[in-house]
Structure formats: structure tokens, C-alpha cells
Design a protein around this motif. Structure first.
Motif, PDB file in Angstrom:
ATOM      1  N   MET A  86       0.842  -1.173   0.000  1.00 57.60           N
ATOM      2  CA  MET A  86       0.000   0.000   0.000  1.00 57.60           C
ATOM      3  C   MET A  86       0.887   1.236   0.000  1.00 57.60           C
ATOM      4  O   MET A  86       1.829   1.332   0.781  1.00 57.60           O
ATOM      5  CB  MET A  86      -0.909  -0.036   1.215  1.00 57.60           C
ATOM      6  CG  MET A  86      -1.694   1.224   1.402  1.00 57.60           C
ATOM      7  SD  MET A  86      -2.959   1.053   2.646  1.00 57.60           S
ATOM      8  CE  MET A  86      -4.361   1.223   1.603  1.00 57.60           C
ATOM      9  N   ARG A 139      -1.108  -0.072   7.528  1.00 54.17           N
ATOM     10  CA  ARG A 139      -1.190  -0.933   6.341  1.00 54.17           C
ATOM     11  C   ARG A 139       0.078  -0.841   5.504  1.00 54.17           C
ATOM     12  O   ARG A 139       0.584  -1.845   5.009  1.00 54.17           O
ATOM     13  CB  ARG A 139      -2.381  -0.546   5.484  1.00 54.17           C
ATOM     14  CG  ARG A 139      -3.653  -1.189   5.890  1.00 54.17           C
ATOM     15  CD  ARG A 139      -4.681  -0.911   4.841  1.00 54.17           C
ATOM     16  NE  ARG A 139      -5.698  -1.939   4.900  1.00 54.17           N
ATOM     17  CZ  ARG A 139      -6.757  -1.942   4.136  1.00 54.17           C
ATOM     18  NH1 ARG A 139      -6.922  -0.983   3.247  1.00 54.17           N
ATOM     19  NH2 ARG A 139      -7.652  -2.890   4.240  1.00 54.17           N
ATOM     20  N   GLU A 199      -4.057  -6.376   4.293  1.00 52.74           N
ATOM     21  CA  GLU A 199      -4.873  -5.618   3.342  1.00 52.74           C
ATOM     22  C   GLU A 199      -6.343  -6.033   3.354  1.00 52.74           C
ATOM     23  O   GLU A 199      -7.193  -5.284   2.890  1.00 52.74           O
ATOM     24  CB  GLU A 199      -4.300  -5.702   1.932  1.00 52.74           C
ATOM     25  CG  GLU A 199      -4.205  -7.102   1.377  1.00 52.74           C
ATOM     26  CD  GLU A 199      -3.432  -7.158   0.078  1.00 52.74           C
ATOM     27  OE1 GLU A 199      -3.878  -7.880  -0.831  1.00 52.74           O
ATOM     28  OE2 GLU A 199      -2.407  -6.491  -0.034  1.00 52.74           O
TER      29      GLU A 199
END
Length: 79
Positions: free
Chosen positions: A1, A22, A29
Motif C-alpha cells: 500500500m 497498512r 490488506e
């Protein structure tokens, strides 16, 4: 991410901390904010650390911070 994409617009601090978690691989995720919101809404080492990283990234000029009437928000500035 990609944190820069996740924080392209103003984001409340807890959502920004979730995006940071994240991007670091702390939250999978497939996990949603609702599933881990306790991390941000209680006094605990992980939530406190993620918030402090956001504050330090703002101090370093990577993030921009603003204090809105209802919440603290962050967005990506980059360097």
C-alpha cells in the motif's frame, strides 16, 4: 500500500494511522478499519506509536497537519 496515495487528501488522524499501519504491513490488506479501530481509539502502545509517527512525519515536512474543530487531520506533502 502506498502511503502517499492513501493520504493524498485530508484524512482524520485515525484513518491516517490505519493507512500508515497498512503501509508498514501491521494490518493485512483484508482487514478493515472497523476491525482494528480499537487500536486507535484506546490508549495502547501500537496506536500511540502510529500516531507519533504521523506527528514526526509532519514535523519532518513529509505530511501536512491541520487541527480541525472535530479532529486532527494529515495529508501527504512528500519531499
Amino acid at each position: 500500500m502506498d502511503l502517499s496515495k492513501s493520504l493524498a487528501g485530508w484524512t482524520d488522524w485515525d484513518g491516517a494511522a490505519f493507512a500508515l499501519g497498512r503501509s508498514l504491513g501491521i494490518f493485512h490488506e483484508t482487514e478493515t478499519f472497523t476491525q482494528v479501530k480499537w487500536v486507535f481509539w484506546t490508549n495502547n502502545p501500537l496506536g500511540n506509536a502510529l500516531h507519533e509517527v504521523l506527528v514526526q512525519l509532519a514535523s519532518a515536512g513529509v505530511l501536512e497537519r491541520r487541527d480541525e474543530p472535530d479532529d486532527i487531520q494529515f495529508r501527504w506533502l512528500g519531499r
